[in-house]
Design an enzyme around this catalytic site. Structure first.
Site, mmCIF file in Angstrom:
data_model
loop_
_atom_site.group_PDB
_atom_site.id
_atom_site.type_symbol
_atom_site.label_atom_id
_atom_site.label_comp_id
_atom_site.label_asym_id
_atom_site.label_seq_id
_atom_site.Cartn_x
_atom_site.Cartn_y
_atom_site.Cartn_z
ATOM 1 N N GLY A 10 -29.622 18.868 20.329
ATOM 2 C CA GLY A 10 -29.362 19.417 19.006
ATOM 3 C C GLY A 10 -29.706 18.423 17.907
ATOM 4 C CG ASP A 31 -28.688 21.201 24.355
ATOM 5 O OD1 ASP A 31 -28.718 22.446 24.240
ATOM 6 O OD2 ASP A 31 -28.477 20.424 23.412
ATOM 7 C CG LEU A 71 -22.365 15.314 19.452
ATOM 8 C CD1 LEU A 71 -21.995 14.183 20.396
ATOM 9 C CD2 LEU A 71 -23.557 14.906 18.598
ATOM 10 C CE LYS A 89 -16.478 31.849 28.382
ATOM 11 N NZ LYS A 89 -17.212 32.947 29.062
ATOM 12 C CB THR A 90 -19.002 26.083 23.683
ATOM 13 O OG1 THR A 90 -19.882 27.095 24.164
ATOM 14 C CG2 THR A 90 -19.720 24.746 23.699
ATOM 15 C CG ASN A 97 -15.689 22.353 32.639
ATOM 16 O OD1 ASN A 97 -14.811 22.483 33.487
ATOM 17 N ND2 ASN A 97 -16.401 23.381 32.202
ATOM 18 N NE ARG A 104 -16.210 13.418 39.232
ATOM 19 C CZ ARG A 104 -17.304 12.670 39.467
ATOM 20 N NH1 ARG A 104 -17.277 11.711 40.371
ATOM 21 N NH2 ARG A 104 -18.406 12.875 38.775
ATOM 22 C CE1 TYR A 143 -18.373 24.068 15.233
ATOM 23 C CE2 TYR A 143 -17.361 23.852 13.062
ATOM 24 C CZ TYR A 143 -18.131 23.331 14.082
ATOM 25 O OH TYR A 143 -18.666 22.071 13.954
#
Length: 313
Positions: A10, A31, A71, A89-90, A97, A104, A143
């Site tokens: 982006g 991406d 980002l 969701k993003t 995630n 981890r 957003y």
């Protein structure tokens, strides 16, 4: 360090990836190209320390990294309102995630948050302690609330799992590699002025914004990323110079030597009336403040848009 940049193709992600490579780091960009463009990082593909993966962060990712910069989220109203469910969701699933990956791998992780978490503020300038004035069910909420929830997740992963998290609240940023159809005010005005079209002014132009040139913004993000663990934010990263949208339009018309008129339209729902960051924390904790003022930044950015328009004709 080996650094994962989510959303690295982006506008901001590509500049961040380029700068990190220039400082000697390995960079892995992921991406899904919803708004990112392969051409933004095409010049990096031959660098042996650069890797590009098509991946949507709403699904888990299993790689080995030392640091993560998140980002990954469309940032302009045109793009994030096109698919609002995917936008939120993003922000939320993507954060879960990537935070899981950071936990981890014991990697530090930076969240690119936004001044939009302040909503339509009732105080100015906006300092990090201000909780904001946000409509939870408006057209911009996918957003705004997504980014607010992401900040909560980053804070809770830090408290519960001792993950080294960083939160940067980014104020309006502009510069080369913005898409011509980005939908944000600086790119809109420059493109319209260069094409000789009317400048679309939403509202009466009295609403204010503070504009940060991309080079300054990237310096601030990297400064925060590299700070010791006890510096976590949230920290405002932006230029406190405040301009009305009408002043911006007049300056763009002047610098492009355009004959464009200004066409006034109805102000969209939930559009903030004022934006101005308090950057006291950035100055004290990061020893950072912007160097490029609006006129100088526009002079640097306009040739990019001229070249992009010429390549499309």
């Amino acid at each position: 360090m080996r650094i994962l940049v989510a959303g690295g193709a982006g506008f901001l992600g590509s500049h961040l990836s380029e700068r990190l490579l220039g400082e000697g780091h390995e960079v892995l960009v992921v991406d899904n190209f919803y708004t990112g463009q392969r051409e933004n990082v095409a010049h990096l593909l031959d660098n042996k320390k650069f890797e590009l993966i098509r991946h949507d962060v709403t699904f888990p990712l299993f790689v080995e990294v030392d640091a993560i910069c998140n980002l990954a989220c469309p940032a302009s109203p045109v793009h994030y309102q096109r698919n609002p469910v995917q936008t939120i969701k993003t922000s939320i699933l993507g954060s879960i995630n990537l935070l899981g990956l950071a936990r981890r791998t014991n990697a530090r992780i930076l969240q690119a948050s936004t001044s939009e978490i302040y909503g339509d503020p009732v105080i100015s300038p906006q300092e990090e302690e201000y909780w904001g004035n946000v409509n939870t069910i408006g057209v911009r909420s996918c957003y705004d609330e997504g980014k607010r929830a992401a900040e909560t997740l980053f804070s809770d992963y830090r408290r519960q799992y001792d993950v080294d998290t960083k939160i940067a609240r980014i104020f309006n940023t502009y510069g080369p590699r913005m898409a011509l159809d980005d939908g944000r005010v600086v790119s809109n005005f420059i493109v319209q002025a260069l094409l000789g079209k009317p400048i679309t002014m939403y509202g009466d132009g009295s609403q204010t914004r503070s504009f940060c040139y991309v080079d300054d913004l990237i310096t601030g993000l990297i400064s925060l990323l590299m700070k010791e663990k006890n510096v976590s934010g949230p920290i405002n990263i932006g230029n406190p110079g405040e301009f009305t949208i009408l002043e911006l339009a007049q300056l763009v018309i002047e610098l492009t030597n355009s004959n464009s008129s200004i066409e006034f339209r109805t102000l969209p729902s939930d559009d903030p009336k004022q934006r101005k960051p308090d950057i006291s924390k950035a100055k004290s904790d990061l020893q950072w403040e912007p160097r490029v003022q609006l006129r100088e930044g526009l002079i640097q950015a306009i040739p990019y848009f001229e070249a992009r328009i010429a390549s499309k004709t």
